[in-house]
Design a protein around this motif. Structure first.
Motif, PDB file in Angstrom:
ATOM      1  N   ALA A 113       0.776  -1.266   0.108  1.00 44.79           N
ATOM      2  CA  ALA A 113       0.111  -0.052   0.092  1.00 44.79           C
ATOM      3  C   ALA A 113       0.823   1.250   0.022  1.00 44.79           C
ATOM      4  CB  ALA A 113      -0.956   0.016   1.273  1.00 44.79           C
ATOM      5  N   ALA A 114       2.064   1.183   0.584  1.00 47.64           N
ATOM      6  CA  ALA A 114       2.863   2.267   0.624  1.00 47.64           C
ATOM      7  C   ALA A 114       3.753   2.493  -0.756  1.00 47.64           C
ATOM      8  CB  ALA A 114       3.872   2.069   1.784  1.00 47.64           C
ATOM      9  N   TRP A 115       3.333   1.491  -1.474  1.00 47.55           N
ATOM     10  CA  TRP A 115       4.120   1.977  -3.118  1.00 47.55           C
ATOM     11  C   TRP A 115       3.080   2.450  -4.101  1.00 47.55           C
ATOM     12  CZ3 TRP A 115       9.301  -0.161  -3.666  1.00 47.55           C
ATOM     13  CH2 TRP A 115       9.893  -0.406  -2.743  1.00 47.55           C
ATOM     14  N   GLN A 116       3.854   3.427  -4.861  1.00 45.31           N
ATOM     15  CA  GLN A 116       3.102   3.865  -5.916  1.00 45.31           C
ATOM     16  C   GLN A 116       3.286   2.986  -7.266  1.00 45.31           C
ATOM     17  OE1 GLN A 116       4.934   7.810  -5.780  1.00 45.31           O
ATOM     18  NE2 GLN A 116       4.645   7.294  -3.719  1.00 45.31           N
ATOM     19  N   PHE A 117       2.256   2.671  -7.910  1.00 44.45           N
ATOM     20  CA  PHE A 117       2.627   1.797  -9.132  1.00 44.45           C
ATOM     21  C   PHE A 117       2.681   2.524 -10.311  1.00 44.45           C
ATOM     22  CE2 PHE A 117       1.773  -2.656  -7.921  1.00 44.45           C
ATOM     23  CZ  PHE A 117       1.783  -2.544  -6.284  1.00 44.45           C
ATOM     24  N   HIS A 118       3.864   2.313 -11.002  1.00 44.78           N
ATOM     25  CA  HIS A 118       4.132   2.906 -12.472  1.00 44.78           C
ATOM     26  C   HIS A 118       3.962   1.769 -13.462  1.00 44.78           C
ATOM     27  CE1 HIS A 118       4.664   7.053 -10.557  1.00 44.78           C
ATOM     28  NE2 HIS A 118       5.186   6.200  -9.713  1.00 44.78           N
ATOM     29  N   THR A 119       3.065   1.072 -13.550  1.00 41.88           N
ATOM     30  CA  THR A 119       3.077  -0.089 -14.581  1.00 41.88           C
ATOM     31  C   THR A 119       1.719  -0.194 -15.063  1.00 41.88           C
ATOM     32  OG1 THR A 119       3.284  -2.353 -14.640  1.00 41.88           O
ATOM     33  CG2 THR A 119       2.647  -1.780 -12.648  1.00 41.88           C
ATOM     34  N   LYS A 120       1.476  -0.149 -16.335  1.00 34.23           N
ATOM     35  CA  LYS A 120       0.384  -0.144 -17.331  1.00 34.23           C
ATOM     36  C   LYS A 120      -0.105  -1.375 -17.201  1.00 34.23           C
ATOM     37  CE  LYS A 120       2.187   3.813 -19.620  1.00 34.23           C
ATOM     38  NZ  LYS A 120       2.862   4.088 -20.960  1.00 34.23           N
ATOM     39  N   ASN A 121      -1.237  -1.570 -17.877  1.00 31.48           N
ATOM     40  CA  ASN A 121      -2.002  -2.866 -17.760  1.00 31.48           C
ATOM     41  C   ASN A 121      -0.972  -3.807 -18.826  1.00 31.48           C
ATOM     42  OD1 ASN A 121      -4.037  -2.523 -16.642  1.00 31.48           O
ATOM     43  ND2 ASN A 121      -5.231  -2.050 -18.014  1.00 31.48           N
ATOM     44  N   GLY A 122      -0.766  -4.936 -18.518  1.00 32.03           N
ATOM     45  CA  GLY A 122       0.166  -5.977 -19.398  1.00 32.03           C
ATOM     46  C   GLY A 122       1.520  -5.747 -18.936  1.00 32.03           C
ATOM     47  N   ARG A 123       2.037  -4.852 -18.231  1.00 31.21           N
ATOM     48  CA  ARG A 123       3.338  -4.871 -18.074  1.00 31.21           C
ATOM     49  C   ARG A 123       3.651  -5.403 -16.605  1.00 31.21           C
ATOM     50  NH1 ARG A 123       2.288  -1.472 -21.782  1.00 31.21           N
ATOM     51  NH2 ARG A 123       3.982  -0.530 -23.183  1.00 31.21           N
ATOM     52  N   SER A 124       4.857  -5.002 -15.958  1.00 35.76           N
ATOM     53  CA  SER A 124       5.435  -5.867 -15.104  1.00 35.76           C
ATOM     54  C   SER A 124       4.372  -6.060 -14.021  1.00 35.76           C
ATOM     55  CB  SER A 124       6.644  -5.461 -14.349  1.00 35.76           C
ATOM     56  OG  SER A 124       6.811  -3.976 -14.176  1.00 35.76           O
ATOM     57  N   THR A 125       4.411  -7.057 -12.995  1.00 35.60           N
ATOM     58  CA  THR A 125       3.434  -7.136 -12.002  1.00 35.60           C
ATOM     59  C   THR A 125       4.369  -7.283 -10.510  1.00 35.60           C
ATOM     60  OG1 THR A 125       3.500  -9.608 -12.290  1.00 35.60           O
ATOM     61  CG2 THR A 125       1.599  -8.340 -13.408  1.00 35.60           C
ATOM     62  N   TYR A 126       3.583  -7.068  -9.693  1.00 33.43           N
ATOM     63  CA  TYR A 126       4.141  -6.676  -8.296  1.00 33.43           C
ATOM     64  C   TYR A 126       3.209  -7.545  -7.108  1.00 33.43           C
ATOM     65  CZ  TYR A 126       7.154  -3.702 -10.850  1.00 33.43           C
ATOM     66  OH  TYR A 126       7.998  -3.168 -11.829  1.00 33.43           O
ATOM     67  N   ALA A 127       3.656  -8.529  -6.449  1.00 34.89           N
ATOM     68  CA  ALA A 127       2.509  -9.167  -5.592  1.00 34.89           C
ATOM     69  C   ALA A 127       3.725  -9.777  -4.581  1.00 34.89           C
ATOM     70  CB  ALA A 127       1.838 -10.306  -6.238  1.00 34.89           C
ATOM     71  N   ILE A 156       7.729   0.014  -9.484  1.00 35.09           N
ATOM     72  CA  ILE A 156       6.768   0.732  -8.237  1.00 35.09           C
ATOM     73  C   ILE A 156       7.946   1.384  -7.559  1.00 35.09           C
ATOM     74  CG2 ILE A 156       5.314  -1.128  -8.097  1.00 35.09           C
ATOM     75  CD1 ILE A 156       6.914  -2.481  -6.009  1.00 35.09           C
ATOM     76  N   GLU A 157       7.294   2.403  -6.538  1.00 38.81           N
ATOM     77  CA  GLU A 157       8.300   3.413  -6.140  1.00 38.81           C
ATOM     78  C   GLU A 157       7.604   3.753  -4.656  1.00 38.81           C
ATOM     79  OE1 GLU A 157       9.980   7.322  -7.867  1.00 38.81           O
ATOM     80  OE2 GLU A 157       8.020   7.346  -7.810  1.00 38.81           O
ATOM     81  N   ALA A 158       8.544   3.822  -3.830  1.00 36.22           N
ATOM     82  CA  ALA A 158       8.157   4.160  -2.468  1.00 36.22           C
ATOM     83  C   ALA A 158       9.165   5.201  -1.776  1.00 36.22           C
ATOM     84  CB  ALA A 158       8.248   3.058  -1.543  1.00 36.22           C
ATOM     85  N   ASP A 159       8.629   6.085  -0.782  1.00 33.79           N
ATOM     86  CA  ASP A 159       9.352   6.998  -0.022  1.00 33.79           C
ATOM     87  C   ASP A 159      10.441   6.463   0.954  1.00 33.79           C
ATOM     88  OD1 ASP A 159       8.111   8.939  -1.568  1.00 33.79           O
ATOM     89  OD2 ASP A 159       6.589   9.494  -0.118  1.00 33.79           O
ATOM     90  N   ILE A 160      11.541   6.709   1.205  1.00 37.59           N
ATOM     91  CA  ILE A 160      12.250   6.471   2.241  1.00 37.59           C
ATOM     92  C   ILE A 160      13.172   7.448   2.731  1.00 37.59           C
ATOM     93  CG2 ILE A 160      12.734   4.167   1.021  1.00 37.59           C
ATOM     94  CD1 ILE A 160      15.510   5.257  -0.086  1.00 37.59           C
ATOM     95  N   PRO A 161      13.558   7.207   4.111  1.00 31.97           N
ATOM     96  CA  PRO A 161      13.906   8.381   4.790  1.00 31.97           C
ATOM     97  C   PRO A 161      15.316   8.843   4.046  1.00 31.97           C
ATOM     98  CG  PRO A 161      13.595   6.724   6.108  1.00 31.97           C
ATOM     99  CD  PRO A 161      13.277   6.224   4.839  1.00 31.97           C
ATOM    100  N   LEU A 162      15.719  10.247   3.900  1.00 33.71           N
ATOM    101  CA  LEU A 162      17.204  10.700   3.590  1.00 33.71           C
ATOM    102  C   LEU A 162      18.131  10.401   4.510  1.00 33.71           C
ATOM    103  CD1 LEU A 162      17.513  12.045   0.840  1.00 33.71           C
ATOM    104  CD2 LEU A 162      17.384  14.206   1.973  1.00 33.71           C
ATOM    105  N   CYS A 163      19.208   9.781   4.072  1.00 33.24           N
ATOM    106  CA  CYS A 163      20.202   9.304   4.940  1.00 33.24           C
ATOM    107  C   CYS A 163      21.404   9.720   4.180  1.00 33.24           C
ATOM    108  CB  CYS A 163      19.904   7.846   5.303  1.00 33.24           C
ATOM    109  SG  CYS A 163      21.330   6.891   5.981  1.00 33.24           S
ATOM    110  N   ARG A 164      22.410  10.295   4.828  1.00 37.75           N
ATOM    111  CA  ARG A 164      23.640  10.527   4.203  1.00 37.75           C
ATOM    112  C   ARG A 164      24.699   9.645   4.369  1.00 37.75           C
ATOM    113  NH1 ARG A 164      23.226  15.555   2.535  1.00 37.75           N
ATOM    114  NH2 ARG A 164      25.486  15.652   1.989  1.00 37.75           N
TER     115      ARG A 164
END
Lengths: 446, 850
Positions: free
Chosen positions: A41-55, A75-83
């Motif tokens: 739920a914390a991930w944003q999906f940038h995959t159109k129909n028929g493209r890669s799947t994530y489960a 798919i993409e998620a926010d992570i804390p910034l760390c140096r």
């Protein structure tokens, strides 16, 4: 000198000193939830129909790769910034028997981008390509690939990407290796994420035969530099096994439990007279901060910058901090190894720079002389030496035929020693085949 | 289920020797089946592959793996510059396989296994069990993309390979590492260990093309796995989308006599008396040397039988000898060895076919043949192959290796690599190593580490000689790491002063690296040649094959990756161009000194080398090309690129012909091989082989065994039998203008022949050889090609010179038995017999009036 000799009579104590290290405690600051059903739920999906799947399945993220080359989604998620810290995860990439392999899974965070290349069965990262590959009219480099490590399809492998935005270092470790297979020494770690916020992306580059890759235990740790600095002992020996290092046989002489080796290997057949080499591993931040001795045994720095300048600077820091740097001569050492004019030579080596072809072969093997050897019944001999002269501040500890053989000088809290003898030639009593060699080696190194 | 299949079941029932309850248990973990004869276990976690088998009762059985495997075809449909993709074999073991129980009762039970390989291949397999000793397995494969391989693989890792025999060939089936032993289907094979074993019966019309058996041997005892495979043939040429129906019977844990009985009842089409194989003792003999043919004959019937045996010999253009050899009597099921000396008449030269025929009551019932060569210079008349010491090194298997190479018809074998260093100050430390055991230490160490023993090398060379095989030691001209560090003055150096390292690897604490030598004085070269002569004394080599050259200013890399003259430096840093400004003169002098030093002690020594005899080298080093080609065995490695440099048959053939002709005038015999980009056994590869032969060049390596149906399309026996017309150095390629005018073929644009028109002058006339290959010259070699259409009644007109007449004409045809067919002449025209892949036309012109 007397002090050194006394130490050689002991059971070869490794040079040890207590230093303040920047190594601090590590702190888990982010973990991907691949266990709970809502983990994505914390991930944003940038995959159109028929493209890669994530489960999610059995605590793993399953990435279903499809046939959309270079357009298979992510798919993409926010992570804390760390140096300064590291990203750790396990991945199972490719399956045996998948046909027409090509690039497949990728994983990126901050400005660090890695992917798995099925065809070559390896793990890679994007780096700027050399200048000559720039597109006409552009002043910036096209992206190039750097191979990190060999990966066997279908196996779960542990990966660790260490980064430090202060030094612009990124270290890539695969499997159980203690040292990185690849270090990027001048890499802008955070990139735009420094201003836009941290992001991690997992995606697919597409593949002719659809199949599934898996990722689990994806965690981000931060080095806690504010934690109490603790006293660390420099007790490791970092041995660069160069071209004739097997004749020196140091791996048989030095204590195994403290030894970390970095071996010069051929990368592929070299038809032209330009050697194609690299070191199988490079010492990472952890190893360098614990190093008591760093030995370059006939270890070249060139061609292709295999001992890069940032690593030479890291070595300089370690020596200034109390480590000892030892260079052993050979056909690929010093000038022949591309060290002439290098950072290491200019800053550390107690030698005046000489001609590239700096070898001198004696008409007959010459005995090595010096206080340490005096009184030895059959002194070891040397046939070919590097014809170089010591700098003013350097001590000549051993010599042969009127030429310096072992030169030493202090640097910061540490020391730099250069053994100018080489194991070249066939002669009775030559030093590396003499029974005295283990003792001599310990004297040079410790 | 087909009608034929029901017949098979009926046969099974006939031979059922006892009646016992058939049990089938389908659980979550596995499927277990047993009857009075066997017990079988199929593992659900391994795709319901057969994982254990044994006899009925309490016997624990043995671990095995029986699984169906397939691979998509990797040949591209369009030219992209890349070659074929490597076929990836996908096994049932590891796939998500569904097991469905179709029926279960006391008499017969059946299951169906089904799975998909990607979206393009779906497989359904039925196993039918009853109370007989055998199990029927029927596999249907539906595919929407071309298949490259389909096979059923049975692996027995529990039985030592040394204790196995393979029936009914009735001779030891011992094979060498990963090198298969093949035989044609329909037939049956029985892997015997002790009294019992496992049989596979490839039923008639079962869709399979051949059996393949091999062992994978690992040290220290070299015996740990037996594998039988049934292969479907010619898969890439099936219609897509298509379906494959494959049937066989598995006979688990049965005695030899029972399986013979079973086979005889289920395979009625087997000849009553059969020649299993016919094989010459020697692949290549010298003029006047003896040879013999050995055969195995089997009576496949329960009656006494007798056959008349005839030996036939065919050589030259239509020369034939038929020798009656008496009668052989057989007891029921008896197999017998039969051998006979082969006469060597004074005119038997080049390639000879020896055949054995058997007749029952005057009717010809079977015929098998083999080809061999008779020559005083083997490179001109034999096929060549190459083996690597990384594989060919197992003590105790010297005979098996020689046998395998003989089955591949290799008359010359390059043995690579064998010395601890190809240069050393003392020959006993290098080429003539005087140790019982050593590690070959040359280029290949970049890929693996291996050991060799003197007894193996000497035994292998002797065993090869006994089979008429010449062994050429491979020499890389590369020096090993230890020798180099002791003699740095002998090396080539990079401009930065580092020794120029070709490649290498570190194994444990030992560094293997090979460096390039710089021995460019006549004395150094002659010393080196004498070391080679020492090596011949010690190991018995027939010659050498350099993968290096005596040219001082070119790279020692045979593939010329940089494509430019290379400047290296010596120990002192002097550039090679300064040291050796006339590389042609220095290279020629050094090579000449080397060859002379060897041949002074071994006059028959075969000098072989990798030679880039192209236009550019012929301009800068013409003398060197002449010296290197002089009666030499040559490898044209620079011609092995089908990807971008020589993508079409025409481009490749043009360069091949030019190179061959350039070296032929000095007596050089060329080879190319291990061509990159073509799939082994594909039409592309078969055509490329024919093109290669037609260009006068031999195809090095990859020669498949000829004892299965695929051999009908095997070009190797063809090239051996008619070597004279492909490789004789007195045949010269006609100039292009004459090639355009002097031969005209009907629909000639559809095939490739214009490049391959040669002539030689004889005492009373002239002979012309025209080689036809059934492919358009502009075809891209690496692209998938369908099987060519058979060419029928193709008319060819030739143009005699003034005062000449067309006297005789012959067609040379490849096939299971290479054939020489005399042709009717009509004016200046002949009609070729039907041909599929290649045919050669030989015409003889005589002076008018003679």
């Amino acid at each position: 000198m007397k002090q050194t000799m006394a130490m050689s009579k002991s059971i070869f104590p490794i040079l040890a000193c207590v230093v303040l290290t920047t190594l601090g405690a590590e702190r888990l600051i982010w973990k991907a939830d691949f266990e709970s059903p809502q983990g994505l739920a914390a991930w944003q999906f940038h995959t159109k129909n028929g493209r890669s799947t994530y489960a999610l399945k059995d605590g793993c993220l399953e990435v279903g790769i499809t046939g959309h080359f270079y357009d298979d989604g992510y798919i993409e998620a926010d992570i804390p910034l760390c140096r300064s810290g590291y990203l750790e995860f396990e991945a199972q990439v490719n399956q045996p028997g998948v046909s027409n392999p090509g690039p497949s899974l990728f994983l990126e965070f901050y400005n660090i981008s890695t992917f798995w290349h099925d065809y070559c069965k390896d793990w890679r990262c994007y780096v700027p390509a050399p200048e000559q590959r720039r597109e006409p009219g552009f002043a910036m480099e096209a992206p190039g690939h750097a191979q990190i490590a060999r990966i066997f399809p279908g196996q779960w492998v542990r990966y660790r990407i260490q980064f430090d935005a202060k030094t612009d270092h990124v270290e890539f470790l695969a499997g159980n290796a203690r040292d990185p297979s690849l270090i990027l020494g001048t890499h802008p770690v955070l990139g735009r994420d420094e201003y836009l916020g941290g992001r991690i992306r997992i995606g697919s580059m597409g593949h002719t035969s659809p199949y599934v890759c898996r990722i689990r235990n994806l965690k981000l740790f931060e080095y806690d530099e504010k934690s109490e600095k603790e006293g660390k002992t420099r007790d490791l020996i970092l041995l660069f096994n160069g071209f004739s290092s097997n004749l020196y046989g140091l791996h048989r002489i030095l204590p195994q439990e403290k030894l970390r080796t970095y071996t010069l290997v051929s990368t592929r057949a070299a038809a032209s007279p330009i050697n194609r080499w690299k070191y199988d591993l490079l010492p990472g931040r952890v190893s360098l901060e614990q190093a008591a001795v760093i030995i370059l045994a006939d270890a070249p720095a060139e061609p292709a910058g295999i001992l890069p300048e940032f690593l030479q600077k890291d070595i300089e820091r370690a020596v200034a901090d109390g480590a000892r740097l030892v260079l052993l001569g050979g056909p690929c050492a010093l000038n022949r190894g591309g060290l002439g004019g290098s950072w290491l030579w200019k800053r550390l080596l107690p030698l005046n720079e000489g001609a590239v072809k700096d070898m001198h072969t004696f008409p007959e093997p010459m005995p090595i002389q010096g206080n340490f050897i005096s009184g030895t019944e059959k002194p070891p001999k040397v046939l070919t030496v590097h014809a170089l002269t010591p700098r003013e501040n350097a001590d000549t500890l051993l010599s042969a035929g009127g030429r310096p053989v072992l030169v030493s000088a202090p640097f910061g809290k540490g020391t730099v020693r250069v053994f100018l003898g080489t194991p070249l030639g066939q002669a009775e009593g030559i030093f590396h085949k003499s029974t005295f060699w283990p003792e001599l080696a310990k004297y040079i190194i410790q | 289920m087909t009608i034929g299949f029901h017949n098979v079941i009926a046969c099974c029932l006939l031979v059922a020797c006892s009646v016992s309850a058939l049990e089938l248990k389908l659980g979550k973990e596995n499927l277990k089946v047993s009857n009075a004869h066997y017990q079988l276990t199929f593992d659900a976690k391994r795709g319901y592959a057969l994982t254990r088998l044994g006899p009925a009762g309490k016997h624990p059985g043995i671990p095995v793996l029986g699984a169906f495997c397939c691979a998509p075809d990797g040949q591209p449909d369009k030219y992209t510059g890349a070659g074929h993709a490597k076929q990836q074999l996908i096994s049932q073991n590891g796939q998500a396989v569904t097991c469905t129980l179709l029926r279960q009762d006391a008499a017969s039970s059946a299951i169906r296994l089904s799975w998909n390989v990607g979206k393009e291949i779906s497989i359904s397999q039925e196993w039918i069990f009853d109370d007989s000793p055998s199990v029927i397995v029927h596999t249907s494969v539906a595919f929407t993309r071309r298949l490259g391989k389909a096979l059923w693989r049975f692996t027995d890792a529990a039985t030592p390979a040394n204790n196995v025999s393979f029936l009914p060939d009735a001779r030891p089936c011992s094979t060498v590492l990963d090198k298969p032993y093949r035989s044609a289907t329909p037939h049956w094979k029985f892997l015997r260990h002790g009294k019992n074993g496992t049989g596979i019966i490839a039923v008639e019309d079962g869709g399979w093309e051949y059996f393949q058996y091999f062992t994978r041997r690992k040290s220290p005892d070299w015996s740990n796995m037996n594998r039988m495979e049934l292969h479907a043939g010619e898969l890439p040429h099936r219609t897509v989308p298509g379906k494959l129906e494959l049937s066989f019977r598995l006979v688990p844990w049965i005695s030899e006599s029972k399986i013979r009985e079973l086979a005889s009842t289920t395979l009625p089409s087997l000849p009553k008396v059969e020649i299993v194989h016919a094989e010459m003792d020697k692949v290549c003999i010298k003029p006047g040397e003896n040879n013999a043919i050995e055969t195995t004959l089997i009576n496949n019937s329960p009656e006494n039988r007798k056959v008349d045996v005839t030996l036939t010999l065919d050589w030259g253009l239509g020369r034939h000898l038929s020798i009656p050899c008496g009668q052989i009597q057989f007891a029921p099921w008896e197999s017998r060895q039969w051998r006979r000396d082969v006469p060597n008449t004074s005119d038997m030269r080049w390639g000879i076919t020896a055949g054995v025929e058997i007749r029952e009551n005057g009717q010809l019932t079977d015929r098998k043949n083999d080809v061999f060569s008779c020559t005083s210079f083997p490179p001109e008349a034999v096929a060549a192959d190459i083996v690597n010491a990384g594989n060919c090194r197992q003590d105790g298997f010297e005979q098996e290796w020689a046998d395998y190479l003989k089955r591949c018809h290799a008359g010359i074998v390059e043995y690579y690599c064998w010395a601890p260093s190809t240069w050393s100050p003392k020959s006993e430390d290098g080429l003539a190593i005087d140790k019982e055991k050593w590690e070959p230490h040359t280029e290949s160490q970049g890929a693996y580490r291996t050991t060799l023993t003197r007894s193996f090398v000497q035994g292998f060379v002797n065993a090869s000689h006994a089979r008429g095989i010449r062994i050429l030691a491979w020499i890389t001209g590369l020096v090993n790491h230890e020798v180099m560090l002791e003699h740095p003055e002998m090396l080539q150096y990079c401009p930065d002063g580092q020794p120029s390292v070709y490649n290498g690897r570190v194994y444990g604490d030992k560094r293997f690296a090979v460096m390039k030598l710089a021995p460019y004085t006549q004395k150094a070269a002659a010393d080196w040649g004498r070391q080679m002569a020492d090596s011949v004394d010690r190991f018995g080599w027939d010659g050498c094959r350099w993968d290096w050259k005596f040219l001082p200013n070119v790279s020692s890399d045979p593939i010329y990756a940089d494509g430019s003259p290379v400047v290296w430096h010596d120990w002192r840093g002097v550039p090679s161009t300064t040291l050796y400004p006339d590389q042609d003169a220095v290279g020629t002098a050094c090579l000449s000194a080397w060859r002379k030093a060897v041949s002074e002690r071994h006059p028959d020594f075969i000098y072989g080398t990798n030679l880039r005899a192209d236009d550019s080298l012929s301009q800068v080093a013409p003398k060197y090309i002449a010296e290197a080609s002089r009666n030499a065995y040559l490898q044209f490695e620079f011609l092995l690129n089908f990807g971008t440099k020589y993508p079409t048959y025409a481009k490749w053939a043009g360069e091949l012909c030019k190179t061959v002709q350039r070296c032929r005038i000095y007596g050089g015999q060329g080879t190319v091989g291990f061509m990159k980009g073509v799939e082994e056994g594909s039409v592309s590869e078969r055509m490329a082989r024919h093109v290669c032969h037609a260009a006068g060049c031999k195809w090095l390596g990859g020669n498949r065994e000829i004892r299965y149906h695929g051999s009908q399309r095997n070009s190797v026996p063809f090239a051996i039998r008619f070597a004279e017309y492909f490789y004789s150095t007195d045949f010269r390629l006609l100039p292009e203008e004459r090639r355009k005018k002097e031969v005209m073929a009907e629909n000639g644009d559809e095939c490739f022949f214009r490049q391959f028109i040669y002539e030689r002058h004889m005492k009373d006339g002239r002979q012309m050889a025209v080689h036809f290959v059934n492919a358009r010259p502009d075809t891209y070699v690496t692209v998938f090609q369908p099987r060519p259409e058979i060419r029928r009644n193709m008319k060819v007109a030739v143009s005699p010179m003034k005062d000449e007449r067309l006297a005789r004409a012959f067609a040379l045809l490849p096939g299971k038995e290479p054939a020489c067919i005399p042709l009717q002449i009509s004016g200046n025209m002949v009609t070729l017999p039907d041909w599929e892949e290649a045919v050669s036309l030989i015409v003889e012109f005589s002076k008018a009036g003679k």
